[in-house]
Design a protein around this motif. Structure first.
Motif, PDB file in Angstrom:
ATOM      1  N   GLN A  62       0.665  -1.191   0.001  1.00 14.85           N
ATOM      2  CA  GLN A  62       0.047   0.040   0.127  1.00 14.85           C
ATOM      3  C   GLN A  62       0.842   1.178   0.005  1.00 14.85           C
ATOM      4  OE1 GLN A  62      -2.231  -1.422   3.609  1.00 14.85           O
ATOM      5  NE2 GLN A  62      -3.713  -0.071   2.906  1.00 14.85           N
ATOM      6  N   TYR A  63       0.287   2.318  -0.628  1.00 16.03           N
ATOM      7  CA  TYR A  63       1.022   3.664  -0.625  1.00 16.03           C
ATOM      8  C   TYR A  63       0.090   4.698  -1.020  1.00 16.03           C
ATOM      9  CZ  TYR A  63       1.923   3.211  -5.656  1.00 16.03           C
ATOM     10  OH  TYR A  63       1.676   3.170  -6.904  1.00 16.03           O
TER      11      TYR A  63
ATOM     12  N   ILE B 270      -3.440   3.834  -2.692  1.00 18.80           N
ATOM     13  CA  ILE B 270      -3.002   2.888  -4.085  1.00 18.80           C
ATOM     14  C   ILE B 270      -2.751   1.532  -3.317  1.00 18.80           C
ATOM     15  CG2 ILE B 270      -1.498   2.106  -5.885  1.00 18.80           C
ATOM     16  CD1 ILE B 270      -2.972   4.816  -6.436  1.00 18.80           C
ATOM     17  N   VAL B 271      -3.441   0.387  -3.673  1.00 12.10           N
ATOM     18  CA  VAL B 271      -3.274  -0.858  -3.274  1.00 12.10           C
ATOM     19  C   VAL B 271      -2.761  -1.757  -4.459  1.00 12.10           C
ATOM     20  CG1 VAL B 271      -4.113  -2.932  -2.049  1.00 12.10           C
ATOM     21  CG2 VAL B 271      -4.809  -0.714  -1.362  1.00 12.10           C
ATOM     22  N   LEU B 272      -1.471  -2.467  -3.995  1.00  7.71           N
ATOM     23  CA  LEU B 272      -0.882  -3.391  -5.141  1.00  7.71           C
ATOM     24  C   LEU B 272      -1.310  -4.818  -4.878  1.00  7.71           C
ATOM     25  CD1 LEU B 272       2.404  -1.532  -5.785  1.00  7.71           C
ATOM     26  CD2 LEU B 272       0.380  -1.603  -7.241  1.00  7.71           C
ATOM     27  N   ASP B 273      -1.849  -5.593  -5.363  1.00  4.24           N
ATOM     28  CA  ASP B 273      -1.794  -7.138  -5.125  1.00  4.24           C
ATOM     29  C   ASP B 273      -0.968  -7.727  -5.830  1.00  4.24           C
ATOM     30  OD1 ASP B 273      -2.585  -9.798  -4.582  1.00  4.24           O
ATOM     31  OD2 ASP B 273      -4.646  -9.492  -5.106  1.00  4.24           O
ATOM     32  N   VAL B 274       0.004  -8.362  -5.232  1.00  2.73           N
ATOM     33  CA  VAL B 274       1.336  -8.875  -5.603  1.00  2.73           C
ATOM     34  C   VAL B 274       1.097  -9.930  -6.556  1.00  2.73           C
ATOM     35  CG1 VAL B 274       3.628  -9.646  -5.518  1.00  2.73           C
ATOM     36  CG2 VAL B 274       3.064  -7.791  -4.284  1.00  2.73           C
ATOM     37  N   CYS B 275       0.369 -10.973  -5.867  1.00  7.31           N
ATOM     38  CA  CYS B 275      -0.233 -12.100  -6.350  1.00  7.31           C
ATOM     39  C   CYS B 275      -1.071 -11.987  -7.642  1.00  7.31           C
ATOM     40  CB  CYS B 275      -1.040 -12.902  -5.566  1.00  7.31           C
ATOM     41  SG  CYS B 275      -0.327 -13.327  -4.100  1.00  7.31           S
ATOM     42  N   SER B 276      -2.063 -11.172  -7.930  1.00  2.00           N
ATOM     43  CA  SER B 276      -2.666 -10.995  -9.214  1.00  2.00           C
ATOM     44  C   SER B 276      -2.108  -9.990  -9.918  1.00  2.00           C
ATOM     45  CB  SER B 276      -4.118 -10.551  -8.700  1.00  2.00           C
ATOM     46  OG  SER B 276      -4.350  -9.453  -8.299  1.00  2.00           O
ATOM     47  N   GLY B 277      -1.290  -9.004  -9.428  1.00  2.00           N
ATOM     48  CA  GLY B 277      -0.763  -8.010 -10.352  1.00  2.00           C
ATOM     49  C   GLY B 277      -1.790  -6.850 -10.487  1.00  2.00           C
ATOM     50  N   GLY B 278      -2.995  -6.907  -9.601  1.00  2.00           N
ATOM     51  CA  GLY B 278      -3.860  -5.712  -9.369  1.00  2.00           C
ATOM     52  C   GLY B 278      -3.342  -4.711  -8.924  1.00  2.00           C
ATOM     53  N   VAL B 279      -3.790  -3.506  -9.444  1.00  2.00           N
ATOM     54  CA  VAL B 279      -3.500  -2.229  -8.889  1.00  2.00           C
ATOM     55  C   VAL B 279      -4.872  -1.503  -8.663  1.00  2.00           C
ATOM     56  CG1 VAL B 279      -2.439   0.124  -9.136  1.00  2.00           C
ATOM     57  CG2 VAL B 279      -1.263  -1.744 -10.019  1.00  2.00           C
ATOM     58  N   HIS B 280      -5.082  -1.324  -7.220  1.00  2.00           N
ATOM     59  CA  HIS B 280      -6.502  -0.533  -6.925  1.00  2.00           C
ATOM     60  C   HIS B 280      -6.314   0.805  -6.197  1.00  2.00           C
ATOM     61  CE1 HIS B 280      -8.010  -4.608  -7.464  1.00  2.00           C
ATOM     62  NE2 HIS B 280      -6.840  -5.181  -6.914  1.00  2.00           N
TER      63      HIS B 280
ATOM     64  N   ASP C  73     -10.675   5.638   2.153  1.00  2.00           N
ATOM     65  CA  ASP C  73      -9.650   5.579   3.396  1.00  2.00           C
ATOM     66  C   ASP C  73     -10.162   4.629   4.248  1.00  2.00           C
ATOM     67  OD1 ASP C  73      -8.239   7.854   2.789  1.00  2.00           O
ATOM     68  OD2 ASP C  73      -9.691   9.092   3.704  1.00  2.00           O
ATOM     69  N   VAL C  74     -11.337   4.265   4.168  1.00  2.00           N
ATOM     70  CA  VAL C  74     -11.780   2.746   5.078  1.00  2.00           C
ATOM     71  C   VAL C  74     -11.269   1.672   4.652  1.00  2.00           C
ATOM     72  CG1 VAL C  74     -13.876   1.826   6.027  1.00  2.00           C
ATOM     73  CG2 VAL C  74     -14.194   4.205   5.727  1.00  2.00           C
ATOM     74  N   ALA C  75     -11.268   1.349   3.196  1.00  2.00           N
ATOM     75  CA  ALA C  75     -10.744   0.239   2.914  1.00  2.00           C
ATOM     76  C   ALA C  75      -9.019   0.156   3.080  1.00  2.00           C
ATOM     77  CB  ALA C  75     -11.074   0.092   1.223  1.00  2.00           C
ATOM     78  N   TYR C  76      -8.465   1.233   2.847  1.00  2.00           N
ATOM     79  CA  TYR C  76      -7.039   1.321   3.080  1.00  2.00           C
ATOM     80  C   TYR C  76      -6.866   0.917   4.411  1.00  2.00           C
ATOM     81  CZ  TYR C  76      -2.258   3.424   2.339  1.00  2.00           C
ATOM     82  OH  TYR C  76      -0.835   3.373   2.323  1.00  2.00           O
TER      83      TYR C  76
ATOM     84  N   ILE D  77      -7.332  -2.803   5.174  1.00  2.00           N
ATOM     85  CA  ILE D  77      -6.306  -3.602   4.246  1.00  2.00           C
ATOM     86  C   ILE D  77      -5.001  -3.452   5.143  1.00  2.00           C
ATOM     87  CG2 ILE D  77      -4.893  -3.667   2.169  1.00  2.00           C
ATOM     88  CD1 ILE D  77      -7.358  -2.756   0.875  1.00  2.00           C
ATOM     89  N   SER D  78      -4.700  -2.307   5.775  1.00  2.00           N
ATOM     90  CA  SER D  78      -3.205  -2.154   6.234  1.00  2.00           C
ATOM     91  C   SER D  78      -3.555  -3.014   7.813  1.00  2.00           C
ATOM     92  CB  SER D  78      -3.032  -0.977   6.780  1.00  2.00           C
ATOM     93  OG  SER D  78      -3.934  -0.403   7.707  1.00  2.00           O
ATOM     94  N   LEU D  79      -4.399  -3.268   8.039  1.00  2.00           N
ATOM     95  CA  LEU D  79      -4.783  -4.029   9.394  1.00  2.00           C
ATOM     96  C   LEU D  79      -5.283  -5.343   9.185  1.00  2.00           C
ATOM     97  CD1 LEU D  79      -6.838  -1.498  11.383  1.00  2.00           C
ATOM     98  CD2 LEU D  79      -4.502  -1.893  11.800  1.00  2.00           C
TER      99      LEU D  79
END
Length: 172
Positions: free
Chosen positions: A4-5, A12-22, A26-29, A32-34
């Motif tokens: 995440q960054y 921005i959230v990067l899913d390394v396994c699928s290569g997805g960039v989302h 703020d709530v979702a971010y 995801i961090s927790l």
């Protein structure tokens, strides 16, 4: 694995396994961090503490969709009325159940007992609700709905107030 960054105000959230960039809100971010390092209950508790209005907003969205039984000219007005009414219902229930919830250690969106603060939240939501209600071209049962929205919804909240007799005894 997820990275995440924040960049230029975007989460921005990067899913390394699928290569997805989302791009997420703020709530979702925050969730995801927790999520990977904490049990579900800890994540929920953290979100409830940081975003206490979130459950009221969710219930408002639900009520908004319930009032719109078909998309037409009045759908946006009905949806907004329902959102405000749903928030009001959720917060009123929280105010009424506050002491019981605290006694049993259950979640309540209000951190402390404060009738004045609760009333301010409720007044704003009901004012928003009645603003949209008044924009609707109602004829049938308008007087009944007026009584409910302008008076009836407050009956349960008024029971929380100290009675005049009790208030007089406190001042003696």
């Amino acid at each position: 694995m997820v990275h995440q960054y924040k960049l230029n105000g975007y989460n921005i959230v990067l899913d390394v396994c699928s290569g997805g960039v989302h791009v997420v809100d703020d709530v979702a971010y925050d969730i995801i961090s927790l999520f990977e390092q904490n049990p579900r209950e800890a994540v929920l508790a953290a979100m409830e503490a940081k975003y206490p209005d979130l459950p009221a907003a969710c219930f408002g969205q639900l009520m908004g969709e319930l009032l719109v039984y078909e998309e037409d000219l009045w759908s946006p007005t009905l949806r907004q009325m329902g959102i405000s009414l749903g928030r009001f219902i959720y917060l009123l229930d929280a105010a009424v159940d506050f002491r019981k919830d605290k006694k049993k250690g259950k979640y309540n969106p209000f951190p402390e007992e404060d009738l004045l603060l609760w009333e301010q939240h409720l007044v704003l939501d009901m004012a928003r609700c009645t603003q949209y209600f008044e924009a609707l071209p109602l004829v049938q049962d308008k007087q009944l709905l007026n009584c409910i929205l302008y008076s009836g919804v407050w009956m349960e909240f008024e029971r929380l107030r100290p009675r005049k007799k009790d208030a007089q005894e406190e001042h003696k």
